[in-house]
Design a protein around this motif. Sequence first.
Motif, PDB file in Angstrom:
ATOM      1  N   VAL A 104      36.047  42.547  47.843  1.00 46.19           N
ATOM      2  CA  VAL A 104      37.379  42.326  47.259  1.00 46.19           C
ATOM      3  C   VAL A 104      37.879  43.565  46.503  1.00 46.19           C
ATOM      4  O   VAL A 104      38.237  43.494  45.321  1.00 46.19           O
ATOM      5  CB  VAL A 104      37.419  41.078  46.360  1.00 46.19           C
ATOM      6  N   LYS A 105      37.871  44.692  47.192  1.00 42.14           N
ATOM      7  CA  LYS A 105      38.472  45.904  46.636  1.00 42.14           C
ATOM      8  C   LYS A 105      39.464  46.453  47.649  1.00 42.14           C
ATOM      9  O   LYS A 105      39.406  46.132  48.831  1.00 42.14           O
ATOM     10  CB  LYS A 105      37.391  46.961  46.370  1.00 42.14           C
ATOM     11  N   VAL A 120      37.304  43.040  33.728  1.00 46.91           N
ATOM     12  CA  VAL A 120      37.971  43.010  35.036  1.00 46.91           C
ATOM     13  C   VAL A 120      37.049  43.598  36.108  1.00 46.91           C
ATOM     14  O   VAL A 120      36.237  44.494  35.822  1.00 46.91           O
ATOM     15  CB  VAL A 120      39.315  43.790  34.953  1.00 46.91           C
ATOM     16  N   HIS A 121      37.139  43.052  37.325  1.00 47.20           N
ATOM     17  CA  HIS A 121      36.389  43.617  38.448  1.00 47.20           C
ATOM     18  C   HIS A 121      37.041  44.923  38.893  1.00 47.20           C
ATOM     19  O   HIS A 121      38.237  45.125  38.694  1.00 47.20           O
ATOM     20  CB  HIS A 121      36.377  42.642  39.617  1.00 47.20           C
ATOM     21  N   GLU A 130      42.804  39.281  30.403  1.00 45.59           N
ATOM     22  CA  GLU A 130      43.986  40.124  30.584  1.00 45.59           C
ATOM     23  C   GLU A 130      44.659  40.381  29.233  1.00 45.59           C
ATOM     24  O   GLU A 130      45.054  41.519  28.930  1.00 45.59           O
ATOM     25  CB  GLU A 130      44.969  39.446  31.545  1.00 45.59           C
ATOM     26  N   MET A 136      46.718  43.283  46.626  1.00 42.48           N
ATOM     27  CA  MET A 136      45.652  42.640  45.862  1.00 42.48           C
ATOM     28  C   MET A 136      45.723  43.079  44.398  1.00 42.48           C
ATOM     29  O   MET A 136      45.674  44.261  44.120  1.00 42.48           O
ATOM     30  CB  MET A 136      44.307  43.044  46.460  1.00 42.48           C
ATOM     31  N   TYR A 139      38.469  50.841  37.777  1.00 42.33           N
ATOM     32  CA  TYR A 139      38.739  49.589  37.058  1.00 42.33           C
ATOM     33  C   TYR A 139      40.020  49.743  36.241  1.00 42.33           C
ATOM     34  O   TYR A 139      40.226  50.772  35.601  1.00 42.33           O
ATOM     35  CB  TYR A 139      37.615  49.277  36.059  1.00 42.33           C
ATOM     36  N   GLU A 147      38.946  47.457  41.076  1.00 44.21           N
ATOM     37  CA  GLU A 147      40.059  47.129  41.968  1.00 44.21           C
ATOM     38  C   GLU A 147      40.064  48.022  43.205  1.00 44.21           C
ATOM     39  O   GLU A 147      40.443  47.601  44.281  1.00 44.21           O
ATOM     40  CB  GLU A 147      41.351  47.366  41.182  1.00 44.21           C
ATOM     41  N   ARG A 189      41.428  41.429  39.349  1.00 45.75           N
ATOM     42  CA  ARG A 189      40.702  40.172  39.196  1.00 45.75           C
ATOM     43  C   ARG A 189      40.047  40.171  37.828  1.00 45.75           C
ATOM     44  O   ARG A 189      39.002  40.800  37.619  1.00 45.75           O
ATOM     45  CB  ARG A 189      39.660  40.016  40.299  1.00 45.75           C
ATOM     46  N   TRP A 190      40.720  39.523  36.885  1.00 46.49           N
ATOM     47  CA  TRP A 190      40.218  39.472  35.512  1.00 46.49           C
ATOM     48  C   TRP A 190      39.000  38.562  35.445  1.00 46.49           C
ATOM     49  O   TRP A 190      38.892  37.603  36.195  1.00 46.49           O
ATOM     50  CB  TRP A 190      41.319  38.973  34.567  1.00 46.49           C
ATOM     51  N   LYS A 191      38.121  38.878  34.509  1.00 44.00           N
ATOM     52  CA  LYS A 191      36.899  38.076  34.377  1.00 44.00           C
ATOM     53  C   LYS A 191      37.116  36.980  33.353  1.00 44.00           C
ATOM     54  O   LYS A 191      36.852  37.147  32.162  1.00 44.00           O
ATOM     55  CB  LYS A 191      35.724  38.962  33.971  1.00 44.00           C
TER      56      LYS A 191
END
Lengths: 246, 246
Positions: free
Chosen positions: B192-193, B155-156, B11, B1, B148, B158, B4-6
């Motif tokens: 989602v981590k 970003v969320h 990025e 995984m 993070y 990770e 997940r950029w916001k």
Amino acid sequence: MGPRWKGKGAEAKALADPMSKIVLKLQSSLIQSDARGILCGSSVLLAAEEEQALLFGRAYFGHPIVNADKDRQWFQLGMEEAFFLCYSLKCLKIAGEDKRLKDDQELWQCMKSKKAGFPVFYKAYSHLRTKNWVVRPGLQYGADFVAYRHHPSLVHSEYAVLVSSEGDAEANGRLKLWSDVHCTLRLCLGVVKTLLVLTISKNGDDDDSPSCLANYMVDERTVTRWSPEQSREEDTSDDVESQARE
Amino acid sequence: MGPRWKGKGAEAKALADPMSKIVLKLQSSLIQSDARGILCGSSVLLAAEEEQALLFGRAYFGHPIVNADKDRQWFQLGMEEAFFLCYSLKCLKIAGEDKRLKDDQELWQCMKSKKAGFPVFYKAYSHLRTKNWVVRPGLQYGADFVAYRHHPSLVHSEYAVLVSSEGDAEANGRLKLWSDVHCTLRLCLGVVKTLLVLTISKNGDDDDSPSCLANYMVDERTVTRWSPEQSREEDTSDDVESQARE
């Protein structure tokens, strides 16, 4: 949090067809057919004729196994399920792999040896089943069991159940750390279940025979997240403070 | 995984503005202003001028506190954060409630007394911060930390990080039971981590001074759910089996 019924009419269907009666029917059917299961590893295998198989499905005990037997449907029961049918409902006899029937005492010893903490888990299972909850394994949600108000085809499971015991190391390892408590509650929130912690007090160390279960006490506790935002506004209708003032 | 950029451009923004440089700027700024924090309960309070406050926000240390001081922004730092700025980056001095500055040794003893398992948690925190991860408390997700890749506005998080240690009971209580493992993994899936377990080996029992940290080893392990359905089809490109055949 109330029950989450699956679609319109599900609640009415459940009310018209109480789980207690379905289990009674299954019990009669098993007694009538002199049902016998075979202990196999950590589960009990059992064959059922068509009508009985339907009752197994409706009462939601075990799960059906695909096999080549065309006339009968085989079911695989978990240890608590099998012992409940055998010991509490007296409608199932269980044989070991040597095909000899085991009495309650032998079966109890056997299940204890196969699953650490079996007495405590069984007490929790039978406690909920006796109250007509449908109880299933909860590992998918990181719990010991999940409990449904009625058949899972009609309603989502309402409780994630963790079993705890003061005297039993095996069933006693959860919720000791805040991170675990938070993890469990956050997951329960995510899957819309309430965390139910059943704490079993043993009143004595003797668990050599299943008769000890009568001395086990069950303490039921639900745990929910406290949200400061939600709890900030005083609800004057029936909260503790207003009651105290009356 | 992956990360997940916001949103779009997040990025690129992160790449153009590496966290390592932001932390270096904060470090210089704190050294220049001879920054001092006050240990207060289990956190460290610190006032920052406007520019420094911005750097605190960009490096994501602590959280800002609303107060009446119009010229300076106050920040509340967690114990690991404060000790990291003090001991690892050497850019912060910390006074006790008696306003006397504490040396590293005194601060270490003080933090150990306030938080069980502090040496182990600190090792984990500094291990990740040194690798330019932004590390925040993970209690919301039932973890010890979350990590993070860059600033949480871009970003969320990770990783949900659990800290474990062979010799330390306080930091060692999680993931002993399958139900806990399942609970943690299911939650990680939901939010989602990836679960990152950092196991700290101490190599000796002496933790009287922070110099013991140099002897601590960190073992990094990510844990993911194994899905039989997903894993059934053989991926011939780069899986273990095909590598073994080569």
